[in-house]
Motif scaffolding. Structure first.
Motif, PDB file in Angstrom:
ATOM      1  N   UNK A 365       0.873  -1.176   0.000  1.00  9.08           N
ATOM      2  CA  UNK A 365       0.000   0.000   0.000  1.00  9.08           C
ATOM      3  C   UNK A 365       0.915   1.232   0.000  1.00  9.08           C
ATOM      4  N   UNK A 366       1.275   1.677  -1.196  1.00  7.36           N
ATOM      5  CA  UNK A 366       2.284   2.721  -1.354  1.00  7.36           C
ATOM      6  C   UNK A 366       1.765   4.064  -0.847  1.00  7.36           C
ATOM      7  N   UNK A 367       2.285   4.489   0.327  1.00  9.72           N
ATOM      8  CA  UNK A 367       1.799   5.721   0.947  1.00  9.72           C
ATOM      9  C   UNK A 367       2.808   6.862   0.857  1.00  9.72           C
ATOM     10  N   UNK A 368       3.485   6.957  -0.305  1.00  9.09           N
ATOM     11  CA  UNK A 368       4.326   8.113  -0.591  1.00  9.09           C
ATOM     12  C   UNK A 368       3.728   8.831  -1.799  1.00  9.09           C
ATOM     13  N   UNK A 369       4.200  10.042  -2.045  1.00  4.93           N
ATOM     14  CA  UNK A 369       3.697  10.796  -3.181  1.00  4.93           C
ATOM     15  C   UNK A 369       3.952  10.082  -4.499  1.00  4.93           C
ATOM     16  N   UNK A 370       3.072  10.296  -5.458  1.00  5.71           N
ATOM     17  CA  UNK A 370       3.179   9.611  -6.749  1.00  5.71           C
ATOM     18  C   UNK A 370       4.525   9.861  -7.414  1.00  5.71           C
ATOM     19  N   UNK A 371       5.054  11.067  -7.285  1.00  8.57           N
ATOM     20  CA  UNK A 371       6.338  11.403  -7.912  1.00  8.57           C
ATOM     21  C   UNK A 371       7.501  10.618  -7.313  1.00  8.57           C
ATOM     22  N   UNK A 372       7.361  10.229  -6.053  1.00  5.72           N
ATOM     23  CA  UNK A 372       8.436   9.507  -5.384  1.00  5.72           C
ATOM     24  C   UNK A 372       8.186   8.000  -5.326  1.00  5.72           C
ATOM     25  N   UNK A 373       7.054   7.557  -5.828  1.00  3.19           N
ATOM     26  CA  UNK A 373       6.738   6.130  -5.770  1.00  3.19           C
ATOM     27  C   UNK A 373       7.726   5.270  -6.562  1.00  3.19           C
ATOM     28  N   UNK A 374       8.082   5.623  -7.807  1.00 10.08           N
ATOM     29  CA  UNK A 374       9.022   4.765  -8.560  1.00 10.08           C
ATOM     30  C   UNK A 374      10.353   4.545  -7.850  1.00 10.08           C
ATOM     31  N   UNK A 375      10.959   5.615  -7.321  1.00  3.68           N
ATOM     32  CA  UNK A 375      12.252   5.444  -6.667  1.00  3.68           C
ATOM     33  C   UNK A 375      12.119   4.628  -5.378  1.00  3.68           C
ATOM     34  N   UNK A 376      10.980   4.747  -4.702  1.00  2.83           N
ATOM     35  CA  UNK A 376      10.755   3.947  -3.497  1.00  2.83           C
ATOM     36  C   UNK A 376      10.654   2.472  -3.844  1.00  2.83           C
ATOM     37  N   UNK A 377       9.978   2.162  -4.944  1.00  5.68           N
ATOM     38  CA  UNK A 377       9.846   0.769  -5.389  1.00  5.68           C
ATOM     39  C   UNK A 377      11.201   0.197  -5.773  1.00  5.68           C
ATOM     40  N   UNK A 378      11.977   0.958  -6.533  1.00  6.01           N
ATOM     41  CA  UNK A 378      13.300   0.489  -6.946  1.00  6.01           C
ATOM     42  C   UNK A 378      14.208   0.324  -5.734  1.00  6.01           C
ATOM     43  N   UNK A 379      14.106   1.240  -4.772  1.00  9.28           N
ATOM     44  CA  UNK A 379      14.905   1.133  -3.549  1.00  9.28           C
ATOM     45  C   UNK A 379      14.603  -0.172  -2.826  1.00  9.28           C
ATOM     46  N   UNK A 380      13.336  -0.557  -2.766  1.00  6.56           N
ATOM     47  CA  UNK A 380      12.959  -1.819  -2.121  1.00  6.56           C
ATOM     48  C   UNK A 380      13.538  -3.015  -2.885  1.00  6.56           C
ATOM     49  N   UNK A 381      13.618  -2.917  -4.202  1.00  9.18           N
ATOM     50  CA  UNK A 381      14.223  -3.994  -5.005  1.00  9.18           C
ATOM     51  C   UNK A 381      15.711  -4.119  -4.708  1.00  9.18           C
ATOM     52  N   UNK A 382      16.389  -2.990  -4.543  1.00  8.17           N
ATOM     53  CA  UNK A 382      17.812  -3.015  -4.176  1.00  8.17           C
ATOM     54  C   UNK A 382      17.991  -3.684  -2.817  1.00  8.17           C
TER      55      UNK A 382
END
Length: 439
Positions: A365-382
């Motif tokens: 349940x991605x609770x960050x701003x839409x603009x920062x969602x992609x980098x948050x997802x990639x960070x979790x993959x790292x």
């Protein structure tokens, strides 16, 4: 009865002795006594005691009923009251952590931050030089711990701010900084295509054990990351509603046999299909253009087979991406055998995604701003790769919704790659069926 009240009582007694004329009347001459009338004598001998006892009674009542005064104490300091404060974090990480037995220590750390203490220190050491350049007012390890707790527990900025005694805007700022560093500075180190001979050989050999198919170097899949909310001024919010009925953005990953991602792409909103997302990825363009060419080649029935990835029917069949013949086992025996083996390989990436979302619950349940969602997802993959490389215990796997996409169509520009992939797939199917039948 306190000291001030006793002093006041003593003063009143002294005042009463001055006001009460009884003593002086008794000691005066008889002429003084007989010169006084009865009424004046009554007034002079009773008014003062009455005044004294009235005041004394009031003061005694006030003394017994009022609450004792206490000096105001300063508000408790966050660093002494919160177990998540800098002081508490420092005490745990520098004084107690190495005194604990490793299993207990790492279990405690995983419950708070999603990974063991040694892996945590690895992340901090790699990010510390970049965090230092930001002039952050918090220690680097404390900032990283705060962000990891948010990613692993799926907490909102407001909840984390309350827990760590910080302002929500500061929590968002630090989250954005740390996830940006993870997704840019650490991405090239921990998310890499298996191009080296040793790693490529290990990957293809391991997939061969799983699937009985030669030269598979990865499995591809797509997953929806649910969005907690969207900006109110978004021009076309409907493109984020996926086929499952909720709003999301898409994550495409390619995983190896160890469930380690070697390619990650976050570009498409939820309403797009898997094939469209794939064609918009850098990986697709590099494979189509020939920028990625794996040199390892095996010969199958006179057909040269280079390394390839496997996916489900939602992806187009291409020379470098093989998909099943059918989604419901309606092919001939050789084709069905091939499909069964391929889907075993594809299960690796499904499990990798399940581990990713199970370990980093903010992806549920991605609770960050839409603009920062992609980098948050990639960070979790790292971070997922770091954990897999370190062989961290695997959490409970997050269960994905059932696939609901249709069979991907092939574009005209892909005809050459499709025809090559079609013949390659049939050769591999015939070879696999022959090998298994002869056992």
């Amino acid at each position: 009865m306190d000291q001030s009240f006793l002093i006041m009582l003593s003063n009143l007694l002294h005042l009463q002795n001055q006001l009460d004329p009884t003593t002086s009347i008794l000691s005066d001459s008889s002429t003084s006594a007989t010169s006084a009338t009865p009424s004046s004598l009554l007034t002079s001998t009773s008014a003062a005691p009455l005044l004294f006892f009235t005041i004394a009674s009031v003061l005694s009542y006030i003394s017994t009923t009022r609450k004792p005064r206490s000096s105001p104490s300063p508000p408790p300091s966050p660093s002494t009251t919160s177990q998540y404060s800098v002081a508490a974090f420092r005490a745990l990480s520098t004084e107690r952590i190495w005194a604990m037995e490793a299993p207990l220590r790492d279990a405690q750390w995983r419950s708070m931050y999603g990974l063991s203490y040694p892996v945590f220190t690895t992340v901090v050491d790699k990010l510390k030089p970049y965090i230092a350049q930001s002039n952050l007012s918090l220690p680097s390890d404390y900032a990283v711990a705060m962000v990891l707790s948010r990613l692993s527990l799926g907490l909102s900025a407001k909840t984390v701010a309350k827990r760590y005694s910080l302002e929500p805007y500061l929590v968002s700022k630090i989250t954005n900084m740390v996830t940006r560093l993870l997704s840019t500075k650490l991405y090239p180190e921990f998310i890499k295509i298996p191009a080296g001979r040793r790693r490529l050989q290990e990957t293809t050999a391991s997939f061969a054990e799983i699937t009985s198919l030669p030269n598979i170097c990865g499995a591809i899949d797509n997953t929806h990351i649910r969005l907690h909310s969207l900006p109110s001024n978004l021009p076309n919010p409907s493109i984020y509603t996926n086929s499952h009925g909720f709003r999301s953005i898409q994550l495409q990953v390619v995983a190896d046999h160890k469930k380690i991602f070697w390619d990650v792409c976050v570009k498409a909103p939820g309403a797009f299909d898997d094939a469209t997302h794939f064609r918009d990825s850098l990986l697709y363009n590099r494979l189509i253009s020939g920028d990625i060419v794996w040199e390892k080649v095996v010969n199958v029935k006179g057909h040269p087979v280079r390394p390839y990835i496997v996916g489900d029917w939602c992806y187009p069949l291409l020379s470098f991406l093989l998909t099943p013949f059918s989604w419901n086992r309606t092919g001939n025996p050789a084709q069905n055998t091939f499909d069964e083996g391929l889907m075993k390989g594809r299960k690796v990436v499904e499990e990798a995604i399940g581990l990713l979302k199970g370990r980093w619950r903010i992806l549920q349940d991605m609770n960050v701003g839409l603009n920062h969602a992609p980098q948050t997802i990639v960070a979790c993959c790292v971070l997922h790769n770091l954990c897999q490389i370190a062989r961290e215990p695997e959490p409970e796997v997050w269960k994905e919704p059932e696939e609901s996409g249709g069979v991907a169509r092939v574009l005209e520009s892909e005809n050459y790659y499709y025809n090559f992939g079609e013949s390659l797939r049939q050769v591999l199917a015939d070879d696999l069926y022959q090998r298994l039948s002869s056992r």
